[in-house]
Design an enzyme around this catalytic site. Structure first.
Site, PDB file in Angstrom:
ATOM      1  N   TYR A 132     -37.130  32.039 -28.205  1.00 49.12           N
ATOM      2  CA  TYR A 132     -37.241  30.625 -28.027  1.00 49.12           C
ATOM      3  C   TYR A 132     -35.764  29.434 -28.100  1.00 49.12           C
ATOM      4  O   TYR A 132     -34.528  30.193 -27.564  1.00 49.12           O
ATOM      5  CB  TYR A 132     -37.104  30.421 -29.865  1.00 49.12           C
TER       6      TYR A 132
ATOM      7  N   CYS B 260     -21.218  14.799 -34.778  1.00 48.92           N
ATOM      8  CA  CYS B 260     -21.502  13.415 -35.310  1.00 48.92           C
ATOM      9  C   CYS B 260     -20.242  12.687 -36.090  1.00 48.92           C
ATOM     10  O   CYS B 260     -20.222  11.670 -35.700  1.00 48.92           O
ATOM     11  CB  CYS B 260     -22.529  13.180 -36.455  1.00 48.92           C
TER      12      CYS B 260
END
Ligand code: FAD
Length: 561
Positions: free
Chosen positions: A287, A45
């Protein structure tokens, strides 16, 4: 299941969170993280801010190293190791060490996929030319920095007006480049509704960014004679030719699902890896988390791809919890997002009008423009707020906020309210921090709730900015209750001005046979006028957001959408 060997594919937001949490839950398990790139757990980010120089030191983006993760968490982190295949029957992965080409296998009891999403590169002619960059990782920004050596780039074209494109546009302006943003849609920042995105259009233009909306790229071409472009000439569908020394491709991302697909794991209708509420794929020992998965939109319940860091980090932690026997449920994503663009901050949470229409959910939109803090304390700035709520049960469905100051705090309160399934009545009653430098005794969030309450209680009905773009004066009377001085600065064409203080004695000038839409600058005085007129038998509606919303929508180009 007892997990002795946990393998994690992807070592950044979701993968690193999962690994660190897993270690806190099991000191005994062997935990191996495979990361294809050269860096683990870096600050993706922050990448645009390094390009612009706001984060000057590249090392500040490198939050952890394999050595630091080994020392702190006893994790076996293998950078430049790409997982090539998953053998579900044997519970093994096949890995290539990219530094030497060696291939090897590792077995697992549980596996977490956190491979993220890849920047889109649609097959536009010339897209792979030199000087074109995506912004996903450290090598990408290294390449941009090398290409942008001082003095060798003057003109940048940013293709795509999503948040990465806009952050890059801001940062390239900071480096004094001439920047054009090209967007195929009629607006930037698709999660915002058009009249809210209009504020961003105005801010881009005010900061010298050349904004080309509704004009997709047709091709990237080499410069013709007389054209000077170190990278490409970006040719738009309209025929415009934009010479560029650097091209940033911010065209969105798509989930990295190749591994999951080839392992036969289920893929959802939006193209992300399908998971259940425990983040298990169709194979319960595998997962998946982060940008690669499909989530449930918290408000509409529809499957959605919402590639954001907050959800990825929380999902990583949850997957580890479930693997090691703690109760863990992921029940949907709100899509809370925030962007800084020059002086403005803009953000949203929950559904927007477009998605509510698509989902066929009844909703009422309300705009307001409260001050960021008490008007008498210096420096207050107006916010543009939009909330969406269910007109029947009052439940908040979504919110968008744009402004110079105090945007993120309102967004976070509204995001919390959404998560708690609060109604607009609850918003009116929230007790929020107040002293003059920070807010108002009635905070903007309270005001939004109170204004919505007035609508639900039948004290006022609302008209929307789009209804007065083109209206027929024979059918609707448009009343402006601002002062003549305010009107001199601009009026909605066709509106008749009767200032609020004169309204009671000039009722005779108003039509009884037509509905009246009333507006002022932000919607508050016109609400007072509506109450006055309703109690005198007139059929009135308040233009929500009033002149300020209409004016931004007009000048910012929302009217064209
Ligand atoms: P990633 O963090 O992308 O990590 C996936 C990793 O998996 C990659 O490093 C990849 O190399 C690795 N990988 C993939 N396949 C394999 C394989 N087969 N073997 C080994 N490794 C593999 N979000 C926000 O909420 N706010 C922001 O301000 C914001 N700004 C952003 C700015 C930029 C420039 C970018 C690129 C993203 C930004 N995001 C922001 C989005 C946020 O970074 C992502 O949502 C988040 O990183 C997703 O986490 P993830 O773990 O799913 O994927």
């Amino acid at each position: 299941m007892t997990v002795q060997r946990l393998l994690i594919i992807g070592g950044v937001a979701g993968g690193a969170s999962a690994a660190a949490r897993a270690r806190r839950l099991s000191e005994k398990a062997e935990i191996i993280v495979f990361e294809r790139g050269p860096f683990v757990s870096f600050a993706n980010c922050g990448l645009p801010y390094h390009v612009g120089g706001e984060i000057p030191a590249r090392d500040d983006l490198l939050l952890q190293t394999p050595a630091s993760l080994k020392a702190r968490f006893n994790l076996d982190v293998r950078v430049e190791n790409e997982v090539l295949a998953i053998d579900r029957a044997a519970r093994k992965v096949r890995v290539r060490d990219l530094s030497n080409g060696r291939e090897y296998e590792e077995s697992y009891d549980a596996l977490i996929l956190a491979p993220g999403a890849a920047p889109l590169r649609p097959p536009i002619p010339g897209i792979d030319r030199q000087g074109h960059f995506v912004v996903r990782n450290i090598p990408d920004v290294d390449a941009i920095q090398t290409w942008l050596r001082p003095g060798v780039a003057e003109r940048a074209v940013v293709v795509g007006g999503g948040y990465i494109g806009l952050e890059m546009a801001e940062q390239l302006r900071r480096r004094q480049l001439h920047v054009t943003v090209v967007e195929a849609l009629p607006q930037v920042m698709a999660p915002l509704d058009p009249e809210m995105a209009a504020w961003l259009h105005l801010e881009l233009q005010a900061n010298g960014v050349d904004l080309r909306l509704n004009d997709p790229v047709a091709a990237f071409e080499p410069p013709r004679e007389g054209e000077n472009a170190r990278a490409s000439v970006v040719v738009l569908r309209s025929g415009a030719r934009l010479p560029a020394d650097v091209v940033i491709l911010g065209l969105g991302v798509k989930p990295e699902t190749a591994l999951a697909r080839s392992a036969g794991l289920e893929i959802g209708p939006k193209g992300g890896i399908r998971v259940n509420e425990h983040l298990q794929t169709s194979d319960p020992v595998i997962y998946a988390v982060g940008d690669a998965i499909e989530v449930r939109d918290w408000v509409t319940g529809a499957p959605a791809l919402i590639p954001l860091a907050g959800p990825a980090n929380r999902q990583g932690r949850l997957a580890a919890d479930h693997i090691f026997g703690l109760p863990a449920r992921y029940d949907g994503t709100l899509g809370t997002a925030v962007l800084r663009l020059f002086r403005l901050t803009a953000g949203c949470t929950g559904a927007n009008e477009k998605s509510l229409k698509q989902a066929g959910m009844p909703h009422q939109a309300l705009h307001l423009h409260p001050g960021s803090h008490a008007g008498y304390y210096p420096g207050a700035q107006p916010l543009a707020m939009k909330i969406l709520f269910d007109p029947v049960n009052g439940r908040l469905l979504g919110a968008q906020v744009v402004g110079v100051d105090g945007v993120d705090k309102r967004l976070d309160v509204l995001a919390t309210a959404l998560k708690a399934r609060l109604t607009v009545d609850d918003l009116a009653e929230l007790e929020l921090a107040y002293a003059p430098p920070f807010g108002s005794a009635k905070d903007p969030v309270n005001l939004a709730g109170m204004a919505a309450q007035n609508v639900r209680r039948g004290l006022v009905s609302l008209a929307q900015w789009s209804e007065v773009l083109q209206f027929n004066p024979a059918e609707t009377f448009l009343l402006d209750v601002r002062s003549p001085e305010e009107c001199a600065r601009g009026m909605i064409p066709g509106a008749v001005n009767i200032p609020l203080p004169q309204l009671r004695r000039r009722l005779g000038e108003l039509p009884q046979d037509r509905p009246i839409i009333v507006h002022c600058q932000s919607g508050q005085r016109s609400y007072f006028a509506c109450r006055l007129l309703m109690q005198n038998g007139f059929k009135v509606r308040n233009l929500t957001g009033s002149y300020r919303t209409w004016d931004a929508a007009m000048r910012g180009g929302a009217a064209r959408t």
